[in-house]
Write a protein that holds these residues in place. Structure first.
Motif, short mmCIF file in Angstrom:
data_model
loop_
_atom_site.label_atom_id
_atom_site.label_comp_id
_atom_site.label_asym_id
_atom_site.label_seq_id
_atom_site.Cartn_x
_atom_site.Cartn_y
_atom_site.Cartn_z
N ASN A 70 0.62 -1.29 0.15
CA ASN A 70 -0.19 0.48 0.24
C ASN A 70 0.80 1.39 -0.10
O ASN A 70 0.63 2.37 -0.25
CB ASN A 70 -0.71 -0.28 0.72
N LEU A 71 1.86 0.94 0.63
CA LEU A 71 3.08 2.34 0.08
C LEU A 71 3.51 2.64 -1.05
O LEU A 71 3.95 3.98 -1.72
CB LEU A 71 4.05 2.44 1.10
N THR A 124 -6.39 -0.88 -4.37
CA THR A 124 -6.00 0.63 -4.24
C THR A 124 -6.73 1.75 -6.15
O THR A 124 -6.71 2.77 -5.86
CB THR A 124 -4.16 1.22 -3.87
N MET A 221 0.47 11.71 -0.02
CA MET A 221 0.13 10.44 0.74
C MET A 221 0.66 10.84 2.38
O MET A 221 0.50 10.60 3.23
CB MET A 221 0.83 8.95 0.50
N ALA A 222 2.12 10.96 2.54
CA ALA A 222 2.10 11.55 4.43
C ALA A 222 1.28 12.29 4.76
O ALA A 222 1.32 12.41 5.54
CB ALA A 222 3.76 11.19 3.38
N ALA A 225 -2.01 11.61 6.03
CA ALA A 225 -2.16 10.45 6.68
C ALA A 225 -1.94 11.60 7.39
O ALA A 225 -2.62 11.02 9.02
CB ALA A 225 -0.71 9.87 6.43
N MET A 230 -8.05 12.29 8.31
CA MET A 230 -7.21 10.99 7.74
C MET A 230 -7.35 10.02 8.76
O MET A 230 -7.54 8.87 9.52
CB MET A 230 -6.10 10.95 7.23
N SER A 234 -8.78 6.52 9.90
CA SER A 234 -7.29 5.22 10.37
C SER A 234 -8.30 4.52 11.28
O SER A 234 -7.55 3.41 11.70
CB SER A 234 -6.15 5.75 10.29
N ALA A 377 -4.09 7.91 -2.58
CA ALA A 377 -3.34 8.13 -1.67
C ALA A 377 -3.61 8.01 -0.11
O ALA A 377 -3.59 6.76 0.61
CB ALA A 377 -2.94 9.50 -1.07
N ILE A 381 -3.67 4.50 2.25
CA ILE A 381 -3.85 4.61 3.68
C ILE A 381 -4.62 4.31 4.70
O ILE A 381 -4.22 3.23 5.31
CB ILE A 381 -3.92 6.50 4.18
N LEU A 384 -3.75 0.90 4.40
CA LEU A 384 -2.30 -0.07 5.02
C LEU A 384 -2.80 -0.18 6.36
O LEU A 384 -2.27 -0.96 7.20
CB LEU A 384 -1.00 1.19 4.90
N VAL A 385 -3.28 0.90 7.29
CA VAL A 385 -3.57 1.17 8.68
C VAL A 385 -4.23 -0.39 8.73
O VAL A 385 -4.35 -1.53 9.91
CB VAL A 385 -4.66 1.79 9.04
#
Length: 454
Positions: A70-71, A124, A221-222, A225, A230, A234, A377, A381, A384-385
């Motif tokens: 996912n990253l 994604t 994305m960073a 997050a 977000m 999450s 993105a 995220i 990913l979580v």
């Protein structure tokens, strides 16, 4: 008179059909993996000099790689585009099933690496396709359509298992090869469906989906997050990552290991999976029945989300009382707190399905609409979580019994619903402020125009 179908909605239907067939094959393979691994170890154990496949270790690796994938997924989608990313990933997942037809010592690990990495990209990519092909007026329709079509895979997959493996304890070589050839054929129809997806212009003119470099995609994305909204989303994603292993493996396993349910308890485990899928489908149909003038409102989304939460809480409390504490660990004669009821056990499966449909559809609608310009993105995220908490759940399931799972699910679910409702309120306030600002701009322009005319 020809019926005109919106191109965006048609794309959503095509991706839904694609995922239906692709994951009917993939999820069925996962469901029978433990039996397949046992048979493969019996057949090839001596040739592999004592080395053997381990289904649970492979599943942990799968979830870990899914999280790492996912990253990378937003970069892949920016480079290849969502359609090509989904197709390449689907083909890779399809090909990974060959490792069950022609097993070798490291084959199961390789299968997990391929499935985890490309699974992250395919999901994604699906989220991006949904976002690009939807707008505020049809996002609920498109999300519900996708989930209805996709969730049929649970009915098909569990039905296949019940039919093909009824009374089977050991999967012979011929049966294994035939099964996976059938699953790959099924997945091929999914790939064919996704190949017909057309490129369309983003429907949201206010927030166009812009092409960005891979580095920009990672930075986006960073930054995303760290946003308050977000981070709140999450928390719900973390809860969903815990509940997915529960309904996809832990709960059905507990039913199958509860001897009080009789000699057909393994069959009931498959029936629970089918009923869960039916609950998902009915839940999505209910959402489709809500008029768009209501379903597009944030207050309606909050109500639907909260009802889904209540369905889940009922399920966890009911399973706490209905199933033995140690039933997820192996065959048990242990008594539950109350007399174990098959009817209640299957009702819980249905409630889990409906609740999941309500929550998941709203989450995907939220990510597709609110993060329109950053959909890749946002979905990355979220997944990913979800994936990391799912990996943790599979790990601690060897040490936590059914009662412990209920405690964890009730606590994290409550935290999740509080967080997501707070996120909705923040978005509602932001929307209200934007509308007031636009209204002031319009009034200012009218006053300026009137002054110039005078």
């Amino acid at each position: 008179m020809a019926i005109k179908i919106d191109p965006g909605t048609l794309n959503v239907v095509l991706i839904g059909i694609g995922f239906l067939f692709l994951f009917s094959a993939n999820n069925t393979a996962v469901s029978i993996e433990a039996m397949v691994v046992s048979s493969v170890n019996t057949e090839f154990g001596l040739d592999w000099e004592g080395n053997s496949w381990d289904a649970f270790s492979a599943l942990s690796i799968y979830m870990l790689i899914f999280g790492i994938g996912n990253l990378i997924a937003p970069m892949m989608i920016e480079i290849l585009g969502p359609k090509m990313s989904v197709l390449i990933s689907g083909i890779s997942i399809w090909a990974s099933n060959l490792l069950f037809i022609i097993p070798f010592k490291s084959g199961l690990i390789l299968n997990s690496l391929i499935g985890g990495f490309f699974g992250a990209i395919v999901w994604t990519g699906q989220g991006t396709i949904l976002a690009v092909n939807s707008d505020a007026s049809n996002i609920t329709l498109n999300s519900s359509l996708f989930w209805i079509i996709y969730q049929l895979n649970r009915v098909i997959g569990n039905g296949f298992i019940m039919f093909e493996f009824d009374g089977v304890e050991v999967i012979e070589t011929e049966t294994r090869v035939k099964t996976f050839l059938l699953l790959m054929t099924c997945a091929s129809f999914g790939l064919l469906s996704m190949s017909f997806i057309k490129d369309v212009k983003s429907k949201n003119e206010d927030a166009p989906v812009r092409k960005a470099s891979p580095i920009q995609a990672m930075k986006s994305m960073a930054t995303l997050a760290k946003s308050k909204e977000m981070m709140l989303i999450s928390v719900m994603s973390f809860y969903l990552g815990i509940v997915i292993p529960y309904y996809s493996g832990i709960y059905g396993t507990a039913i199958g290991f509860t001897r009080e349910l009789g000699t057909d308890r393994k069959k009931y485990s498959g029936e629970a999976g089918i009923i869960f899928g039916i609950g998902e489908i009915i839940g999505c149909c209910v959402l489709l029945g809500i008029p768009s003038k209501y379903s597009s409102q944030i207050y309606c989304k909050k109500i639907v989300m909260f009802i889904g939460y209540l369905f889940h809480m009922f399920s966890f409390v009911a399973s706490y009382f209905n199933l033995p504490a140690h039933s997820s660990w192996g065959e048990t004669d242990e008594a539950a707190i109350m007399h174990t009821s098959l009817g209640l056990a299957l009702t819980v499966s249905f409630m889990l399905g409906v609740g999941d449909a309500f929550i998941q559809a709203q989450i995907w609608t939220l990510l597709s609409s609110y993060y329109k310009g950053q959909s890749s993105a946002a979905f990355a995220i979220f997944l990913l979580v979800e994936c990391m908490s799912a990996a943790a759940t599979f790990f601690y399931s060897n040490f936590v019994d059914m009662h412990g799972h209920s405690y964890i699910l009730i606590i994290t679910g409550t935290l999740g619903i509080i967080a997501i409702l707070k996120a909705y309120s923040m978005m509602q306030q932001e929307k209200k402020e934007d509308e007031e600002s636009n209204k002031k701009d319009v009034n200012f322009n009218l006053e300026t125009y009137s002054s110039s005319v005078i």
